[in-house]
Scaffold this motif. Structure first.
Motif, PDB file in Angstrom:
ATOM      1  N   VAL A  35       0.831  -1.203   0.000  1.00  0.00           N
ATOM      2  CA  VAL A  35       0.000   0.000   0.000  1.00  0.00           C
ATOM      3  C   VAL A  35       0.861   1.246   0.000  1.00  0.00           C
ATOM      4  CG1 VAL A  35      -1.685   1.308   1.349  1.00  0.00           C
ATOM      5  CG2 VAL A  35      -1.974  -1.142   1.058  1.00  0.00           C
ATOM      6  N   ASN A  36       1.995   1.208   0.676  1.00  0.00           N
ATOM      7  CA  ASN A  36       2.882   2.365   0.724  1.00  0.00           C
ATOM      8  C   ASN A  36       3.623   2.582  -0.591  1.00  0.00           C
ATOM      9  OD1 ASN A  36       2.153   2.804   3.382  1.00  0.00           O
ATOM     10  ND2 ASN A  36       3.801   1.524   4.169  1.00  0.00           N
ATOM     11  N   ILE A  38       2.247   2.178  -3.774  1.00  0.00           N
ATOM     12  CA  ILE A  38       1.319   2.295  -4.890  1.00  0.00           C
ATOM     13  C   ILE A  38       1.655   3.529  -5.721  1.00  0.00           C
ATOM     14  CG2 ILE A  38      -1.088   2.691  -5.535  1.00  0.00           C
ATOM     15  CD1 ILE A  38      -1.860   1.141  -3.018  1.00  0.00           C
ATOM     16  N   ASN A  40       0.360   5.927  -8.887  1.00  0.00           N
ATOM     17  CA  ASN A  40      -0.830   6.268  -9.650  1.00  0.00           C
ATOM     18  C   ASN A  40      -0.444   6.519 -11.097  1.00  0.00           C
ATOM     19  OD1 ASN A  40      -2.697   6.119  -7.564  1.00  0.00           O
ATOM     20  ND2 ASN A  40      -2.253   8.190  -6.892  1.00  0.00           N
ATOM     21  N   ASP A  56      -6.019   0.998  -3.007  1.00  0.00           N
ATOM     22  CA  ASP A  56      -5.830   1.993  -1.954  1.00  0.00           C
ATOM     23  C   ASP A  56      -7.111   2.233  -1.156  1.00  0.00           C
ATOM     24  OD1 ASP A  56      -7.274   3.188  -3.948  1.00  0.00           O
ATOM     25  OD2 ASP A  56      -5.977   4.939  -4.143  1.00  0.00           O
ATOM     26  N   LYS A  57      -8.107   1.363  -1.387  1.00  0.00           N
ATOM     27  CA  LYS A  57      -9.399   1.372  -0.695  1.00  0.00           C
ATOM     28  C   LYS A  57     -10.263   2.587  -1.046  1.00  0.00           C
ATOM     29  CE  LYS A  57      -8.117  -1.739   2.797  1.00  0.00           C
ATOM     30  NZ  LYS A  57      -8.132  -3.015   2.310  1.00  0.00           N
ATOM     31  N   LYS A  58      -9.984   3.257  -2.154  1.00  0.00           N
ATOM     32  CA  LYS A  58     -10.809   4.361  -2.638  1.00  0.00           C
ATOM     33  C   LYS A  58     -11.718   3.840  -3.743  1.00  0.00           C
ATOM     34  CE  LYS A  58      -7.410   7.954  -1.730  1.00  0.00           C
ATOM     35  NZ  LYS A  58      -6.543   8.974  -2.350  1.00  0.00           N
ATOM     36  N   PRO A  72      -4.538   3.794  -9.120  1.00  0.00           N
ATOM     37  CA  PRO A  72      -3.360   2.964  -8.833  1.00  0.00           C
ATOM     38  C   PRO A  72      -2.989   2.096 -10.033  1.00  0.00           C
ATOM     39  CG  PRO A  72      -4.883   2.896  -6.993  1.00  0.00           C
ATOM     40  CD  PRO A  72      -5.587   3.599  -8.118  1.00  0.00           C
TER      41      PRO A  72
END
Length: 85
Positions: A35-36, A38, A40, A56-58, A72
């Motif tokens: 996650v750190n 990622i 875009n 990224d859970k968006k 991402p």
């Protein structure tokens, strides 16, 4: 705007950490570090796509043809692989 070459990322040149083990279960220790890292990217959408949740859970979308989206790289690769971008 700057240099056109700086505006897009070559997805084939990106190295993506695998967050799934061989049995397709999520490795939580690895996913936290991923996650750190990622990156875009910007992609052009070619067909209608419902909303998706990024790594990224968006929430991204819904998308219509000709939308330009920053998301991402992992999710972008999935759309490209399925010829949705």
């Amino acid at each position: 705007m700057g240099n056109e070459e700086d505006q897009f990322v070559d997805l084939d040149s990106l190295v993506v950490d695998e967050t799934f083990s061989s049995d397709n279960s999520l490795d939580l220790n690895k996913s936290k570090s991923t996650v750190n890292k990622i990156a875009n990217v910007m992609i052009l959408i070619f067909s209608e796509i419902n909303s998706i949740m990024g790594v990224d859970k968006k929430i991204y979308g819904p998308f219509k043809p000709q939308d330009i989206v920053i998301m991402p790289d992992i999710n972008a690769k999935i759309l490209i692989k399925n010829k949705k971008r």
